[in-house]
Design an enzyme around this catalytic site. Structure first.
Site, PDB file in Angstrom:
ATOM      1  N   SER A  28       5.860   3.276  10.862  1.00  0.00           N
ATOM      2  CA  SER A  28       6.171   1.991  10.239  1.00  0.00           C
ATOM      3  C   SER A  28       4.902   1.263   9.817  1.00  0.00           C
ATOM      4  O   SER A  28       3.883   1.300  10.510  1.00  0.00           O
ATOM      5  CB  SER A  28       6.990   1.150  11.224  1.00  0.00           C
ATOM      6  OG  SER A  28       6.276   0.021  11.646  1.00  0.00           O
ATOM      7  N   LYS A  29       4.991   0.633   8.650  1.00  0.00           N
ATOM      8  CA  LYS A  29       3.834  -0.101   8.129  1.00  0.00           C
ATOM      9  C   LYS A  29       3.427  -1.233   9.071  1.00  0.00           C
ATOM     10  O   LYS A  29       2.265  -1.593   9.152  1.00  0.00           O
ATOM     11  CB  LYS A  29       4.161  -0.692   6.755  1.00  0.00           C
ATOM     12  CG  LYS A  29       4.071   0.312   5.618  1.00  0.00           C
ATOM     13  CD  LYS A  29       4.054  -0.394   4.279  1.00  0.00           C
ATOM     14  CE  LYS A  29       4.075   0.604   3.143  1.00  0.00           C
ATOM     15  NZ  LYS A  29       4.045  -0.020   1.814  1.00  0.00           N
ATOM     16  N   ARG A  30       4.402  -1.793   9.759  1.00  0.00           N
ATOM     17  CA  ARG A  30       4.086  -2.913  10.631  1.00  0.00           C
ATOM     18  C   ARG A  30       3.342  -2.477  11.890  1.00  0.00           C
ATOM     19  O   ARG A  30       2.439  -3.145  12.355  1.00  0.00           O
ATOM     20  CB  ARG A  30       5.358  -3.669  11.017  1.00  0.00           C
ATOM     21  CG  ARG A  30       5.551  -4.931  10.198  1.00  0.00           C
ATOM     22  CD  ARG A  30       6.792  -5.679  10.620  1.00  0.00           C
ATOM     23  NE  ARG A  30       7.967  -4.817  10.631  1.00  0.00           N
ATOM     24  CZ  ARG A  30       8.642  -4.521  11.732  1.00  0.00           C
ATOM     25  NH1 ARG A  30       8.283  -4.995  12.899  1.00  0.00           N
ATOM     26  NH2 ARG A  30       9.702  -3.730  11.661  1.00  0.00           N
ATOM     27  N   ARG A  31       3.759  -1.356  12.421  1.00  0.00           N
ATOM     28  CA  ARG A  31       3.181  -0.956  13.716  1.00  0.00           C
ATOM     29  C   ARG A  31       2.064   0.078  13.627  1.00  0.00           C
ATOM     30  O   ARG A  31       1.211   0.155  14.498  1.00  0.00           O
ATOM     31  CB  ARG A  31       4.284  -0.401  14.619  1.00  0.00           C
ATOM     32  CG  ARG A  31       5.170  -1.450  15.240  1.00  0.00           C
ATOM     33  CD  ARG A  31       6.030  -0.809  16.300  1.00  0.00           C
ATOM     34  NE  ARG A  31       6.592   0.442  15.818  1.00  0.00           N
ATOM     35  CZ  ARG A  31       7.778   0.554  15.241  1.00  0.00           C
ATOM     36  NH1 ARG A  31       8.517  -0.510  15.114  1.00  0.00           N
ATOM     37  NH2 ARG A  31       8.225   1.714  14.807  1.00  0.00           N
ATOM     38  N   ASP A  85       0.839  -1.201   0.000  1.00  0.00           N
ATOM     39  CA  ASP A  85       0.000   0.000   0.000  1.00  0.00           C
ATOM     40  C   ASP A  85       0.877   1.255   0.000  1.00  0.00           C
ATOM     41  O   ASP A  85       1.933   1.271   0.608  1.00  0.00           O
ATOM     42  CB  ASP A  85      -0.897   0.006   1.247  1.00  0.00           C
ATOM     43  CG  ASP A  85      -2.229  -0.669   0.969  1.00  0.00           C
ATOM     44  OD1 ASP A  85      -2.594  -0.774  -0.224  1.00  0.00           O
ATOM     45  OD2 ASP A  85      -2.883  -1.085   1.932  1.00  0.00           O
TER      46      ASP A  85
END
Ligand code: GLU
Length: 501
Positions: free
Chosen positions: A257-260, A19
Site C-alpha cells: 500500500s502506498k500509505r504504509r 507516483d
C-alpha cells in the site's frame, strides 16, 4: 480456409493519481511480454477520469519510470497511434454516445436520485443485513415523471440494468472459470453526474475501440470483470480474453500500500539504488517462473526480459500471491551489480556518490579501484557512499577502544602501529601480497596473533571492524593515506581515556 487469429493487443491503463505504483510496472511487464511474443502491440492508455484523484504531474512520472525500467509501448498519449486519443479525458463524447446507445436498447437508464436518498436506502439495507444495491427507483421513469417526486437531482447519472437473476461468467486464462450471481451485482453507474464515465464504462468502451485482445491486470479487478462482461453483452461486442495476475503482497501477506509501504512506488527503488534490470527480473519472478534447461523440473531465477518474452505462457503463473520479499530483491540486485563491468558500476553509482557530496570527476581511477573491492558486497547502489566512505574521507571517526585488541595493552597497540609505519614508510607503492607477507613476518617476530594485529590495522585504516580484504584495501588506499591514518590512530591512542582523566 483458416481464419487468421486476431492480432495480440495488450494494454496497461494507469490512473495518474500520484507516483507510479510498482504494480503498474508488474502488469506492464507481462502485457508487453505477451505482445512481443506474438509480434502484437502494447498500448498505454491513461485513465484520468477520476478528477478528484487526478495529479497532472503523475502521467509524466509513469512514463519516466516505465522507461527507466526499459519498458516501451507502441501506442500511447506520448507516441500516438491509430486508435487515439489515448487519454480518457479526451474521449468523453465517445463514452456519452455509447452510454446513450445503451439507454436506447434498454440496457441502461438514467437515475436522478439525490445523494441523500441513496445514503438513506443504503442505511436501510444495511440495517436489514442486505448487500447495498440501488433500488431502481428511477427505472422506467422519464425525467418529467421523476421530477414530480422527492429526492430529485440533476444532472442524472447513467446506470447499467443488471439482470435480476442468473450468473455472469468468464474464463480467466490464469484461474479458469469465474462466475458471479447477477442478483448480487449493483446497477453500476456508467456516467457520473459530472459527465465523466466511470472506470467500468470507459474501460470497456476503450478496450473494445482499441481492439485489445487480452485484458491482463491485477486480481483486485476480478470483482469488476462481471460488470464488464455484462457491458460487452449489452453492447453486443465480443469479449477480450481476461487474465488476472496474482496481486503483490508483503512478507506479512498484507497488500502493498502506498500509505504504509515506501516500496509501493517506483521512485523508491531508484532512490535506493536498485538496478532497473534487477527490479524487472524480480517483478517477473512474482507469480511467474521459467524452466531451467539444465535441471528438469527446476526453475531459474535470474533472467532478462527477452526470456520472459520467450517463455511467457498463462499456465506458468501461480494463482497464489507471490511474496514481495525485499531481501530477495537485495540478493538479486547484488547478482546484477556483480555482473556489471567496473566502469559501468562506477557510472551507475556516480549520482549516489555525488548526491552524498563525493565528487567523482577527476578521481575515476581511484574510485574504480575502491569499487573493485566493494562490488562483491554491494547490494544497492545507494549503499555506495556509505560503503566507500572510508576510502573517500580522511576524518575517520571510531571509538578509541577499537584500537586495543582483546588482551593487549595500549602500549602494545601503539608499538604495533609504530612498527607498521616503519614497515610501510620505505615502500613507494603498496601491493597487497608483499605487504601481507611483511605484516605476517612482523606479527610472528613480535608474537602477535594475526587476527588481533590485522583487526587493529583494519580499524586504524578504515575506522571499521569489517571491511574488504585488508591488504588489498591498504594497497588501494595507498602509502600516504595509510601512513596518515596510522599516525592518527597513534594520536588517538595517546589521548587519555575518559576514566583516567
Ligand atoms: N485504471 C485502472 C488502474 O488504475 C486500470 C485497471 C485495468 O487494467 O482495467 O489500474
Amino acid at each position: 480456409m483458416t481464419v487468421p487469429a486476431p492480432p495480440v493487443r495488450t494494454r496497461i491503463a494507469p490512473s495518474p493519481t500520484g507516483d507510479p505504483h510498482v504494480g503498474t510496472a508488474y502488469t506492464a511487464l507481462f502485457n508487453l511480454a505477451l505482445a512481443r511474443q506474438h509480434a502484437g502491440q502494447f498500448v498505454l492508455r491513461v485513465e484520468d477520469t477520476d478528477r478528484e484523484r487526478y495529479r497532472p504531474e503523475s502521467e509524466q512520472r509513469v512514463f519516466e519510470y516505465l522507461h527507466w525500467l526499459g519498458l516501451t509501448w507502441d501506442e500511447g498519449p506520448d507516441v500516438g497511434g491509430p486508435f487515439g486519443p489515448y487519454r480518457q479525458s479526451e474521449r468523453l463524447p465517445l463514452y456519452r454516445a455509447q452510454g446513450e446507445q445503451l439507454v436506447r436498447v434498454g440496457q441502461a437508464y438514467w437515475c436522478w436520485c439525490s445523494r441523500e436518498r441513496l445514503e438513506r436506502i443504503r442505511q436501510e439495507q444495511q440495517a436489514r443485513g442486505e448487500p447495498p444495491k440501488y433500488d431502481r427507483y428511477c427505472l422506467g421513469k422519464t425525467r418529467v415523471e421523476r421530477a414530480r417526486e422527492p429526492d430529485f437531482t440533476e444532472p442524472p447519472v447513467l446506470r447499467l440494468k443488471v439482470p435480476d437473476s442468473g450468473e455472469t461468467s468468464f474464463t480467466d486464462l490464469i484461474r479458469g472459470e469465474i462466475s458471479f450471481q447477477n442478483a448480487l451485482l449493483d446497477d453500476q453507474v456508467l456516467l457520473k453526474s459530472d459527465g465523466f464515465p466511470t472506470y467500468h464504462l470507459a474501460v470497456v468502451v476503450d478496450d473494445h475501440e482499441m481492439r485489445i485482445s487480452h485484458v491482463m491486470r491485477g486480481e483486485e479487478w476480478i470483482p469488476s470483470t462481471p460488470k464488464h462482461v455484462l457491458l460487452y453483452q449489452a453492447f453486443g461486442w465480443e469479449l477480450p480474453a481476461f487474465a488476472h495476475l496474482p496481486i503483490l503482497r508483503n512478507v506479512d501477506r498484507s497488500k502493498i500500500s502506498k500509505r504504509r509501504n515506501p516500496w509501493a512506488v517506483l521512485p523508491w527503488f531508484r532512490e535506493q539504488g536498485y538496478l532497473p534490470e534487477a527490479l524487472l527480473n524480480f517483478l517477473a519472478l512474482m507469480g511467474f517462473s521459467i524452466p531451467d534447461p539444465s535441471q528438469s523440473g527446476e526453475t531459474r531465477e535470474v533472467f532478462g526480459f527477452d526470456e520472459v518474452v520467450q517463455h511467457f505462457a498463462f499456465d506458468r503463473f501461480s494463482t497464489t500471491s507471490p511474496v514481495f520479499d525485499l531481501a530477495k530483491l537485495d540478493w538479486l540486485n547484488g547478482v546484477y551489480i556483480r555482473g556489471l563491468p567496473l566502469n559501468e558500476l562506477l557510472a551507475r553509482v556516480t549520482p549516489y556518490l555525488e548526491a552524498a557530496g563525493y565528487p567523482v570527476r577527476g578521481r575515476e581511477g581511484y574510485l574504480l579501484r575502491c569499487l573493485a573491492l566493494e562490488q562483491e558486497r554491494l547490494k544497492r547502489l545507494g549503499e555506495a557512499p556509505q560503503a566507500l566512505e572510508f576510502f573517500l574521507r580522511d576524518d575517520l571517526r571510531y571509538p578509541r577502544e577499537l584500537l586495543i585488541p582483546k588482551g593487549w595493552t595500549v602500549e602494545q597497540a601503539e608499538e604495533a602501529l609504530a612498527l607498521t609505519r616503519a614497515l610501510i614508510e620505505p615502500v613507494e607503492q603498496l601491493e597487497a601480497e608483499p605487504l601481507e607477507a611483511a605484516a605476517r613476518a612482523l606479527a610472528a617476530e613480535r608474537g602477535w596473533k594475526t587476527g588481533s594485529y590485522f583487526g587493529l590495522l583494519r580499524v586504524a585504516c578504515t575506522g571499521r571492524t569489517a571491511a574488504p580484504p585488508l591488504f588489498a584495501t591498504l594497497a588501494v588506499l595507498g602509502r600516504d593515506r595509510v601512513l596518515t591514518r596510522l599516525c592518527q590512530a597513534q594520536e588517538l591512542l595517546a589521548q587519555p581515556t575518559p576514566e583516567a582523566r
